[in-house]
Design an enzyme around this catalytic site. Sequence first.
Site, PDB file in Angstrom:
ATOM      1  NE  ARG A 140      32.938  51.007  31.003  1.00 50.18           N
ATOM      2  CZ  ARG A 140      33.782  50.434  32.109  1.00 50.18           C
ATOM      3  NH1 ARG A 140      34.115  50.958  33.420  1.00 50.18           N
ATOM      4  NH2 ARG A 140      34.290  49.197  31.786  1.00 50.18           N
ATOM      5  CD  GLU A 146      40.117  42.752  45.973  1.00 48.02           C
ATOM      6  OE1 GLU A 146      40.232  42.168  45.137  1.00 48.02           O
ATOM      7  OE2 GLU A 146      39.014  43.508  46.414  1.00 48.02           O
ATOM      8  CG  HIS A 176      44.071  43.445  33.849  1.00 51.56           C
ATOM      9  ND1 HIS A 176      43.508  42.217  34.666  1.00 51.56           N
ATOM     10  CD2 HIS A 176      45.181  43.332  34.342  1.00 51.56           C
ATOM     11  CE1 HIS A 176      44.059  41.627  35.392  1.00 51.56           C
ATOM     12  NE2 HIS A 176      45.203  42.453  35.354  1.00 51.56           N
ATOM     13  CE  LYS A 181      37.386  51.270  41.007  1.00 50.20           C
ATOM     14  NZ  LYS A 181      35.943  51.322  40.260  1.00 50.20           N
TER      15      LYS A 181
HETATM   16  C1  MV4 Z   1      40.977  39.817  40.792  1.00 52.12           C
HETATM   17  C2  MV4 Z   1      40.987  38.552  40.233  1.00 52.12           C
HETATM   18  C3  MV4 Z   1      41.424  37.664  41.510  1.00 52.12           C
HETATM   19  N1  MV4 Z   1      41.461  38.081  42.601  1.00 52.12           N
HETATM   20  N2  MV4 Z   1      40.612  40.224  42.077  1.00 52.12           N
HETATM   21  C4  MV4 Z   1      40.748  42.014  36.550  1.00 52.12           C
HETATM   22  C5  MV4 Z   1      39.965  43.052  36.026  1.00 52.12           C
HETATM   23  C6  MV4 Z   1      39.538  43.870  37.427  1.00 52.12           C
HETATM   24  N3  MV4 Z   1      38.181  44.306  37.042  1.00 52.12           N
HETATM   25  C7  MV4 Z   1      39.530  42.807  38.258  1.00 52.12           C
HETATM   26  N4  MV4 Z   1      40.363  41.798  37.932  1.00 52.12           N
HETATM   27  C8  MV4 Z   1      40.783  40.702  38.730  1.00 52.12           C
HETATM   28  N5  MV4 Z   1      40.470  41.047  39.864  1.00 52.12           N
HETATM   29  C9  MV4 Z   1      41.133  39.209  42.989  1.00 52.12           C
HETATM   30  N6  MV4 Z   1      41.151  39.646  44.387  1.00 52.12           N
HETATM   31  C10 MV4 Z   1      41.268  38.489  39.008  1.00 52.12           C
HETATM   32  C11 MV4 Z   1      40.809  39.429  38.170  1.00 52.12           C
HETATM   33  C12 MV4 Z   1      40.853  38.989  36.852  1.00 52.12           C
HETATM   34  C13 MV4 Z   1      41.826  38.613  36.041  1.00 52.12           C
HETATM   35  C14 MV4 Z   1      42.993  38.656  36.591  1.00 52.12           C
HETATM   36  C15 MV4 Z   1      44.331  37.922  35.633  1.00 52.12           C
HETATM   37  C16 MV4 Z   1      44.198  37.604  34.322  1.00 52.12           C
HETATM   38  C17 MV4 Z   1      42.678  37.571  33.838  1.00 52.12           C
HETATM   39  C18 MV4 Z   1      41.587  38.123  34.731  1.00 52.12           C
HETATM   40  C19 MV4 Z   1      40.575  38.292  34.206  1.00 52.12           C
HETATM   41  C20 MV4 Z   1      39.418  38.524  34.699  1.00 52.12           C
HETATM   42  C21 MV4 Z   1      39.668  39.079  36.202  1.00 52.12           C
END
Ligand code: MV4
Length: 514
Positions: free
Chosen positions: A298, A203, A238, A117
């Site tokens: 994927r 981040e 998640h 990442k």
């Molecule tokens: C984040 C974020 C907010 N800020 N990164 C969750 C899955 C992964 N692919 C990345 N995710 C997130 N990354 C930053 N810098 C918000 C999410 C996020 C999320 C976080 C808490 C609860 C539900 C979520 C749903 C989608 C994405």
Amino acid sequence: MRTTKLLIANRGEIAVRVMRACRELNIRTVAVYSEADAHALHVREADEAVCLGPPPPRESYLRADKIIEAARATGAQAIHPGYGFLAENADFADAVRAAGLVFVGPSGDSIRAMGSKTGARALMEQAGVPVVPGAQEKGTKKDEQEWMEAARAIGYPVLVKASGGGGGRGMRVVHDPAGLPEALASARREAAGAFGDDTVFLEKYLERAKHIEFQVLGDSHGNVVHLFERECSIQRRHQKLIEESPSPLLEAHPDLRARMAQAAVAAARAVNYQNAGTVEFIVDPESLAFYFLEMNTRLQVEHPVTEAVTGLDLVHLQLRVAAGEPLPFTQSEISVRGHAIECRIVAEDPAQNFLPQSGPVLLAREPHGPGVRVDSGYSTGDEVPPHYDSLLAKVIAHAPTRAEAIARLDAALARYIWLGVTTNVEFLRAALAHPEFVSGSMTTRFIEQHFATWRPGAETPPDLALAAVALADFLSISASPAWGVMPERADAGPWARLDGFRLGGITESVERDR
Ligand code: MV4
């Protein structure tokens, strides 16, 4: 070089779904399975099947050597990895190709480039794709003071993420400087154990954001297109629960869609991406700023919503480009029609903090009808093993408008009966009915804000009512699960009088539908 026999290195609904595409393309299929899955649906659907070993994934679905050997032994020329398991294992992709087989996915190098990442963030910055404001180590390790200074510069709240993670694994939210040292240390410990790499990065944490991803597709002739977006803001721990296309936010901001699509294609091009992939972004709905999060190399669980609105079959396309054929269309020939929403049916008990469930499926009665698609890994009589993820099936509704798609999906869920295994169906219905979801303005905080204390209520049909519906169904009598729960229809069906329930009475009160 056309494939005539494909091995599917996966189980459950995705293995079944890939096999369906194979039947359409006249490709024979080889299933692999663990001892827990000897009688599983994906094994029954395949032309041939090879046992890999005991139930734990490490001893079965993650045994790259045994899977490649199974392809050789059965004469399969190609391997489709599905999602999860070995799908994003670069060494597996390389090993498959080194064995002279086709890997239905991107190159090992593309997977590796996006698998780190921190590496991906650096690559994206070079490619002009916006990344979330953050900090990472470049060559020299940062000491605690340097991390503290970096976090202060970014501004709290910050997220500690693991470079080897992804999909939210190993993520920690930090609200103030006092919490940072422990979050860094525990994220490092967890990452070292889980990914064999303790590299972490910071981040800025976007607290109320939209999670929007773009489906991309590349071929071996240098063509890369996008298949528009999916919005997946509704996740718990998640795990995505509801996904849709198009995104309500981007419907209101076509210019933003165009910029994000361009960034997604640039991201794919930066790693010479071939096959189907997904570029994830996080979007601030206030400022409309968007940032690259990660790329999933994927086919994803939620690909059917893209298939519904574009009319394309992503597995067909994966097989085509893996065989060296060019994409059969250009970007301008791809368009979106209507709206599609997917719900994931998961074996978990909402009354026990969503504890995963396993055991026998006494009955699975699927909804059907125009614009309703069900991709399931289980049917009546199957066993849900405790060893794998708890996704049972997906229901996808497609309709001309978002409101109609919601109504269609809810009506389908209302008619989906699972007996013997507790599912999240009623939870999904409650989420679909929430005004914030209906308005399209939901953010990543949706579940924690509105459903933290949700418990199944009176709207959940009792198992006895569902069993009675199943019996009525068997007897070719039209019946609805709703009769067990709707007070205003208490006189409409027999379940309202379960105490005095007599089989002989059924024909008088229930319409026959022969
Ligand atoms: C984040 C974020 C907010 N800020 N990164 C969750 C899955 C992964 N692919 C990345 N995710 C997130 N990354 C930053 N810098 C918000 C999410 C996020 C999320 C976080 C808490 C609860 C539900 C979520 C749903 C989608 C994405």
